[in-house]
Design an enzyme around this catalytic site. Structure first.
Site, PDB file in Angstrom:
ATOM      1  N   ASN A 101      22.062  14.035  58.061  1.00 19.87           N
ATOM      2  CA  ASN A 101      20.988  12.966  58.287  1.00 19.87           C
ATOM      3  C   ASN A 101      22.140  11.952  59.102  1.00 19.87           C
ATOM      4  OD1 ASN A 101      17.988  11.027  59.072  1.00 19.87           O
ATOM      5  ND2 ASN A 101      19.077   9.071  57.437  1.00 19.87           N
ATOM      6  N   HIS A 102      22.885  11.642  58.368  1.00 18.00           N
ATOM      7  CA  HIS A 102      23.669   9.959  58.327  1.00 18.00           C
ATOM      8  C   HIS A 102      24.763  10.428  58.475  1.00 18.00           C
ATOM      9  CE1 HIS A 102      22.021  10.151  54.561  1.00 18.00           C
ATOM     10  NE2 HIS A 102      23.346  10.012  54.071  1.00 18.00           N
ATOM     11  N   GLN A 105      25.456   3.372  56.452  1.00 15.29           N
ATOM     12  CA  GLN A 105      24.466   4.906  56.200  1.00 15.29           C
ATOM     13  C   GLN A 105      24.194   4.822  58.359  1.00 15.29           C
ATOM     14  OE1 GLN A 105      23.180   6.063  52.932  1.00 15.29           O
ATOM     15  NE2 GLN A 105      24.819   6.837  52.109  1.00 15.29           N
ATOM     16  N   ASP A 132      21.853   6.472  61.181  1.00 15.12           N
ATOM     17  CA  ASP A 132      21.728   7.641  61.090  1.00 15.12           C
ATOM     18  C   ASP A 132      21.897   8.090  62.451  1.00 15.12           C
ATOM     19  OD1 ASP A 132      19.669   6.837  59.039  1.00 15.12           O
ATOM     20  OD2 ASP A 132      17.871   7.806  59.832  1.00 15.12           O
ATOM     21  N   ASP A 136      20.383  17.491  52.413  1.00 13.95           N
ATOM     22  CA  ASP A 136      21.099  16.486  51.753  1.00 13.95           C
ATOM     23  C   ASP A 136      19.586  15.718  53.068  1.00 13.95           C
ATOM     24  OD1 ASP A 136      21.128  13.931  50.098  1.00 13.95           O
ATOM     25  OD2 ASP A 136      21.524  12.835  52.477  1.00 13.95           O
ATOM     26  N   TYR A 172      14.078  13.464  57.172  1.00 13.92           N
ATOM     27  CA  TYR A 172      14.400  12.415  58.921  1.00 13.92           C
ATOM     28  C   TYR A 172      15.360  12.294  59.684  1.00 13.92           C
ATOM     29  CZ  TYR A 172      12.947  10.453  53.957  1.00 13.92           C
ATOM     30  OH  TYR A 172      12.277  10.217  52.194  1.00 13.92           O
ATOM     31  N   GLU A 180      16.279  18.983  49.772  1.00  8.02           N
ATOM     32  CA  GLU A 180      15.817  17.959  49.099  1.00  8.02           C
ATOM     33  C   GLU A 180      15.088  17.540  49.942  1.00  8.02           C
ATOM     34  OE1 GLU A 180      17.631  13.886  47.829  1.00  8.02           O
ATOM     35  OE2 GLU A 180      17.748  14.697  49.465  1.00  8.02           O
ATOM     36  N   HIS A 196      21.360  14.295  40.113  1.00  5.68           N
ATOM     37  CA  HIS A 196      22.847  13.139  40.217  1.00  5.68           C
ATOM     38  C   HIS A 196      22.094  11.691  40.564  1.00  5.68           C
ATOM     39  CE1 HIS A 196      22.261  14.404  44.097  1.00  5.68           C
ATOM     40  NE2 HIS A 196      22.793  13.679  44.231  1.00  5.68           N
ATOM     41  N   ASP A 197      20.987  11.742  40.841  1.00  2.34           N
ATOM     42  CA  ASP A 197      20.589  10.490  41.390  1.00  2.34           C
ATOM     43  C   ASP A 197      19.669   9.502  40.198  1.00  2.34           C
ATOM     44  OD1 ASP A 197      20.900  10.255  43.889  1.00  2.34           O
ATOM     45  OD2 ASP A 197      19.626  11.567  44.779  1.00  2.34           O
TER      46      ASP A 197
END
Length: 615
Positions: free
Chosen positions: A117-118, A183, A185, A215, A219, A257, A322-323
């Site tokens: 995404n970014h 970050q 996009d 990831d 988006y 994700e 991890h989040d």
């Protein structure tokens, strides 16, 4: 003493082999936090390579690597400055290639995080794009003269960012970002961007990766009048990647994700032509809610909202990662309840969730941890284990952002928990040092030497799960029970013929065997135990396998009256001890479970022992 290795199934084999992910247990690894091989205070590729024996002994099928690419590390490596290389702190492409080869020799697959995404704002693409409005990469990112476009798109990190637009002084325009302002996009409307990202996918597949976790999959595109999530253009691009994989890299997988409600996330399976797996985010907080409320409703309610998925697809289910423990897909009332129960200190809160590991969330209650893992390992889906959770490692809520759950792996009671011989001040993060969860109390070495440890318990459960392929692909039939604290269901389906009750690793007892000179190993699986995906044929005979799973969500002992008319005449054989219970009849089947108790039964036509053993 080294034990035999497991062969890796051929990637060019039949479709059943290509569906390995439906039976796999994934192990999520933070590379910089796993093991430091050169004592610079940062975990690296060679460090992970040195610990493959441990992961093979544990019994995981695939490693999920968090980002290892060059990055300024302002977001744990998800701010990438070069998609085609390895961060120098972690090693080289050669190191990575050797890791993949050795993992494959051991029968372990490796999937990588793919951040599409970014990029980082330090990426050469963005530096060039921001330099002017007419350079070759001027439209590789999303620019606008004001910050009013797409007001319907939500700001993800509301505690950090006020807008999805950030002003750039050099170009004198705003650039778009769905996450942090550092970050930006990528602009997938530009064919060059899309082509380059497909080339990146092929680059890592050629190196030997077995797939990717996509990831922030929802988006990739934006559209006026929409929230900029789950757009048809995004699905079309994922289908393009899937087609490339099916044509040239069979057996590799895509894991989405996409944090959303099950009906929305299921769209990322497409018609079996998008992602092979999708995370089931809404299930995770409801597991924690159910054990606090001591009722099954939060779990059964979200499962009732989960649609059927195409043949060959699979949910990925987990307890922690991890989040933060994300609370996006719960109601405001449920969010307040979970925070009041699991984040009593404000320092435990992170973004839209809770920044805690599994063990501290449960106040160190091992019995409750076993119950939750029993559900994750038996509910429909491929389980994902976060590194260290097999030890019930702790966290450090005093660290910033999501670093609270990204502390060094605890290998031994030695300096720095055996993670690194570097000076303490050199470590990328301080290890957990409190008396309950510090490395003196919680570490791999001690738990390996203790057959009664949680590590050995989890390994035993993974052994048993592998013996029952129906837990990977079987249907789920909820079992009626008047006690709301009991969650029971039957997983059933056709599997390749194998002796009733056979374990794919041979005998489990004594489970502590297989250690010599600190080397981990496990015996190879007998060829008769071959998972067969639904609708596929196998040369071996097939039989119906059924597993009854019963869970007590209460902290008190509970009775369970189970309605099992379909299985009348079958004998429930308790999986861990191979103990046959009384035969099921048309009457309610009554058992009792201790506090946070759980039982797995294989339902068989004939008991494996003489009837007098049943008593």
């Amino acid at each position: 003493m080294s034990m035999p290795r497991l062969p890796l199934p051929s990637r060019d084999g039949p479709a059943g082999t290509r569906r390995w992910y439906q039976h796999a247990v994934f192990y999520e690894v933070l590379l910089r936090g796993f093991y430091d091989s050169n004592n610079d205070g940062i975990g690296d590729i060679r460090g992970l390579h040195e610990k493959l024996d441990y992961l093979q002994w544990l019994g995981v099928d695939a490693i999920w690597l968090l980002p290892f690419y060059p990055s300024p590390m302002r977001d744990g490596g998800y701010d990438i400055s070069d998609f085609f290389n390895v961060a120098p702190d972690y090693g080289t492409l050669t190191d990575l290639s050797r890791l993949l080869d050795d993992a494959h020799r051991r029968g372990i697959r490796v999937v990588s995080d793919l951040v599409m995404n970014h990029t980082s704002d330090t990426h050469p693409w963005f530096i060039e794009s921001r330099s002017s409005r007419d350079n070759p990469k001027s439209d590789w990112y999303v620019w606008n003269d004001d910050d009013q476009r797409w007001p319907e798109a939500r700001v993800v990190f509301t505690d950090v960012e006020r807008s999805n637009w950030t002003w750039d002084e050099t170009r004198e325009q705003y650039y778009w970002h769905r996450f942090f302002s550092h970050q930006p996009d990528l602009n997938y409307e530009n064919p060059e961007v899309a082509d380059t990202m497909v080339d990146m996918v092929k680059f890592w597949l050629e190196l030997g990766f077995d797939g990717f976790r996509l990831d922030a999959a929802p988006y990739l595109f934006q559209r006026d009048g929409t929230a900029g999530e789950h757009l048809p253009e995004t699905h079309d691009f994922i289908k393009r990647i899937r087609k490339e994989i099916e044509s040239n890299y069979p057996g590799r997988v895509l894991l989405a994700e996409a944090n959303g409600w099950p009906a929305d996330v299921a769209d990322y399976f497409g018609d079996g032509d998008e992602c092979h797996l999708c995370f089931h985010f809404p299930l995770m907080p409801r597991l924690f809610m159910a054990v606090r409320k001591e009722q099954r409703y939060p779990i059964t309610e979200i499962l009732s909202q989960t649609p059927e998925i195409p043949d060959g697809c699979q949910w990925a289910i987990f307890l922690r990662n991890h989040d933060e423990l994300t609370l996006e897909q719960v109601t405001d009332e449920e969010r307040d309840y979970l925070i009041s129960e699991y984040a009593k200190d404000d320092r435990m809160k992170r973004h839209m969730g809770i920044g805690r590991r599994l063990a501290p969330l449960l106040d160190g209650n091992r019995r409750l941890a076993e119950l939750l893992y029993s559900m994750v390992l038996s509910l429909p889906g491929s389980p994902v284990i976060y590194y260290g959770d097999e030890l019930l490692m702790g966290d450090n809520i005093y660290l910033g952002d999501r670093d609270s759950v990204r502390t060094p792996m605890q290998w031994s009671p030695d300096r720095n928990g055996g993670f690194s011989k570097a000076d303490f001040a050199q470590l990328y993060l301080p290890p957990v040092m409190d008396p309950v969860y510090g490395s003196d109390a919680v570490n791999v070495e001690a738990q390996c030497r203790n057959p009664g440890s949680f590590l050995h318990w989890l390994r035993g459960m993974l052994i048993q799960r592998r013996a029952m392929p129906v837990l990977g692909v079987g249907t789920m039939e909820p079992t009626a029970c008047p006690n709301p604290s009991i969650l029971a269901y039957v997983r059933s389906g056709e599997v390749a013929d194998a002796p009733v009750g056979s374990s794919p690793w041979g005998t489990m007892r004594p489970i502590g065997e297989g250690f010599g000179g600190g080397t981990f190993g496990r015996p190879p699986a007998p060829p008769s135990v071959v998972p067969v995906a639904a609708g596929e044929q196998d040369l071996a005979g097939q039989r119906t396998q059924a597993v009854l799973c019963v869970h007590n969500l209460s902290r008190f002992a509970q009775p369970a009256e189970l309605s099992l008319p379909r299985w009348s005449g079958y004998t429930p054989v308790e999986v861990l001890g191979r103990v046959p219970f009384p035969v099921i009849s048309d009457e309610p089947y009554t058992i009792a479970l201790g506090p946070y108790g759980y039982l797995w039964f294989e339902l068989v036509r004939e008991p494996p022992f003489p009837e007098e053993v049943i008593g």
